[in-house]
Design a protein around this motif. Structure first.
Motif, PDB file in Angstrom:
ATOM      1  N   ARG A  37      57.337  26.627  -5.837  1.00  0.00           N
ATOM      2  CA  ARG A  37      57.217  28.027  -5.419  1.00  0.00           C
ATOM      3  C   ARG A  37      57.712  28.219  -3.984  1.00  0.00           C
ATOM      4  O   ARG A  37      58.488  29.139  -3.707  1.00  0.00           O
ATOM      5  N   VAL A  38      57.279  27.332  -3.095  1.00  0.00           N
ATOM      6  CA  VAL A  38      57.684  27.457  -1.687  1.00  0.00           C
ATOM      7  C   VAL A  38      59.186  27.222  -1.527  1.00  0.00           C
ATOM      8  O   VAL A  38      59.863  27.954  -0.795  1.00  0.00           O
ATOM      9  N   ILE A  39      59.725  26.216  -2.204  1.00  0.00           N
ATOM     10  CA  ILE A  39      61.163  25.955  -2.123  1.00  0.00           C
ATOM     11  C   ILE A  39      61.951  27.164  -2.611  1.00  0.00           C
ATOM     12  O   ILE A  39      62.912  27.602  -1.969  1.00  0.00           O
ATOM     13  N   ARG A  40      61.532  27.740  -3.743  1.00  0.00           N
ATOM     14  CA  ARG A  40      62.224  28.913  -4.293  1.00  0.00           C
ATOM     15  C   ARG A  40      62.144  30.097  -3.330  1.00  0.00           C
ATOM     16  O   ARG A  40      63.157  30.758  -3.046  1.00  0.00           O
ATOM     17  N   GLU A  41      60.948  30.366  -2.793  1.00  0.00           N
ATOM     18  CA  GLU A  41      60.762  31.517  -1.905  1.00  0.00           C
ATOM     19  C   GLU A  41      61.537  31.357  -0.599  1.00  0.00           C
ATOM     20  O   GLU A  41      62.162  32.302  -0.114  1.00  0.00           O
ATOM     21  N   GLU A  42      61.496  30.162  -0.026  1.00  0.00           N
ATOM     22  CA  GLU A  42      62.174  29.946   1.253  1.00  0.00           C
ATOM     23  C   GLU A  42      63.693  29.922   1.090  1.00  0.00           C
ATOM     24  O   GLU A  42      64.421  30.384   1.971  1.00  0.00           O
ATOM     25  N   MET A  43      64.184  29.409  -0.034  1.00  0.00           N
ATOM     26  CA  MET A  43      65.620  29.445  -0.287  1.00  0.00           C
ATOM     27  C   MET A  43      66.094  30.894  -0.436  1.00  0.00           C
ATOM     28  O   MET A  43      67.170  31.261   0.045  1.00  0.00           O
ATOM     29  N   ALA A  44      65.281  31.726  -1.100  1.00  0.00           N
ATOM     30  CA  ALA A  44      65.624  33.137  -1.264  1.00  0.00           C
ATOM     31  C   ALA A  44      65.621  33.853   0.083  1.00  0.00           C
ATOM     32  O   ALA A  44      66.510  34.660   0.381  1.00  0.00           O
ATOM     33  N   LYS A  45      64.618  33.544   0.918  1.00  0.00           N
ATOM     34  CA  LYS A  45      64.538  34.150   2.245  1.00  0.00           C
ATOM     35  C   LYS A  45      65.710  33.696   3.117  1.00  0.00           C
ATOM     36  O   LYS A  45      66.292  34.488   3.864  1.00  0.00           O
ATOM     37  N   PRO A  49      66.504  31.378  10.064  1.00  0.00           N
ATOM     38  CA  PRO A  49      66.962  30.587   8.902  1.00  0.00           C
ATOM     39  C   PRO A  49      66.523  29.131   8.983  1.00  0.00           C
ATOM     40  O   PRO A  49      66.180  28.528   7.962  1.00  0.00           O
ATOM     41  N   ALA A  50      66.505  28.554  10.194  1.00  0.00           N
ATOM     42  CA  ALA A  50      66.060  27.165  10.333  1.00  0.00           C
ATOM     43  C   ALA A  50      64.602  27.029   9.939  1.00  0.00           C
ATOM     44  O   ALA A  50      64.191  26.017   9.357  1.00  0.00           O
ATOM     45  N   GLY A  51      63.809  28.060  10.232  1.00  0.00           N
ATOM     46  CA  GLY A  51      62.392  28.048   9.848  1.00  0.00           C
ATOM     47  C   GLY A  51      62.206  28.003   8.346  1.00  0.00           C
ATOM     48  O   GLY A  51      61.276  27.365   7.842  1.00  0.00           O
ATOM     49  N   CYS A  52      63.095  28.674   7.609  1.00  0.00           N
ATOM     50  CA  CYS A  52      63.027  28.642   6.140  1.00  0.00           C
ATOM     51  C   CYS A  52      63.185  27.211   5.641  1.00  0.00           C
ATOM     52  O   CYS A  52      62.414  26.738   4.798  1.00  0.00           O
ATOM     53  N   PHE A  53      64.201  26.531   6.157  1.00  0.00           N
ATOM     54  CA  PHE A  53      64.432  25.158   5.713  1.00  0.00           C
ATOM     55  C   PHE A  53      63.306  24.245   6.189  1.00  0.00           C
ATOM     56  O   PHE A  53      62.932  23.295   5.498  1.00  0.00           O
ATOM     57  N   GLY A  54      62.749  24.543   7.361  1.00  0.00           N
ATOM     58  CA  GLY A  54      61.619  23.766   7.838  1.00  0.00           C
ATOM     59  C   GLY A  54      60.406  23.896   6.938  1.00  0.00           C
ATOM     60  O   GLY A  54      59.741  22.904   6.618  1.00  0.00           O
TER      61      GLY A  54
END
Length: 283
Positions: free
Chosen positions: A135-143, A158-163
């Protein structure tokens, strides 16, 4: 992931380098066994660090075997596998799947469509097995895709999303070490994203494609600021790592964190120095 978290071979003892490679080959073997040749195509060096770290922390029982593969058809390669290897293979596939899916949605890349279609049935089991991480991977990739489509130039977003997606992936168990593992994953993920942007900047400037460092690149002190940011990310990552009671393979882990992560950075600096020398000679 992007392949920025690797060991620095010249600085490792021979036995440690062979062990590092055995973990990497073990991940490749696990991807093949669970997901076939399509799974092997998602293989990333970065995940080897995750395997060695979690294996050391949880002292997972590891089996050693040797197998031939397409890359080494004549000589069987040593391979190390355990429950962490299987977890890493699942995370590797989930990450690759959502990345390919976003490539198709955002840029209509045919490779993204074909790749996500190939992995879709294979990845469904892993997604059901690890709903929190998925869920987190999907949501952060979308963000992340949203920030990139908006052309956001504050690199921290964007770096925070990957973090955050790396942070969630690093938490194999929600236990007393969760806080430190989250710290390692978050700052390592940000480092990987920023390093990727730093390496790709010239190419993105030439092609006119998105890069969150474009604005910073136009400002004075760009190189120093980038290095300071990258050092801060790895510093925080290392600070959390040193709290963990890791003993097994700690020399390999420290080699990766204190030296191996800078391999790409050094190569970029060498390339820039060579280009400057070429420019001087052409004058």
């Amino acid at each position: 992931m992007f392949g920025y978290v690797t060991a620095n071979e010249p600085e490792l003892k021979v036995k440690d380098y062979h062990k590092y490679k055995a973990y990497y080959c073990g991940l490749c073997q696990s991807l093949k066994r669970q997901y076939g040749s399509a799974g092997q195509l998602t293989l990333a060096y970065d995940m080897t660090f995750v395997i060695i770290l979690l294996t050391s922390l949880y002292e997972s029982e590891t089996k050693a075997e040797s197998h031939r593969c397409k890359m080494h058809p004549l000589k069987p390669q040593p391979m190390l596998e355990n429950e962490i290897t299987e977890y890493a293979a699942d995370m590797n596939l989930i990450m690759a799947y959502y990345h390919l899916e976003d490539d198709w949605k955002d840029e209509k890349k045919v490779a993204g469509l074909l790749g996500s279609m190939t992995l879709k049935r294979k990845v469904e089991k892993a997604i059901r097995k690890y709903p929190r991480q998925s869920r987190v991977i999907r949501e952060e990739m979308a963000k992340l895709s949203e920030y990139e489509s908006q052309g956001i130039q504050e690199v921290d977003y964007p770096a925070g999303c990957f973090g955050r997606l790396m942070e969630e992936m690093m938490v194999y168990k929600e236990d007393c070490w969760e806080q430190q593992l989250r710290g390692i994953g978050f700052y390592l993920g940000k480092y990987i994203y920023i390093m990727d942007a730093y390496e790709d900047l010239d190419k993105d400037l030439e092609k006119g494609t998105y890069n969150p460092l474009k604005k910073m690149h136009e400002e004075a002190g760009y190189e120093e600021r980038c290095r300071d940011i990258l050092c801060m990310m790895i510093g925080e990552c290392a600070r959390n790592f040193e709290i963990l009671p890791c003993v097994l393979d700690v020399d390999i882990l420290r080699n990766i964190l204190y030296d191996g992560v800078w391999k790409h950075y050094r190569k970029i600096q060498e390339k820039k120095s060579e280009e400057k020398e070429d420019d001087k000679e052409s004058l």
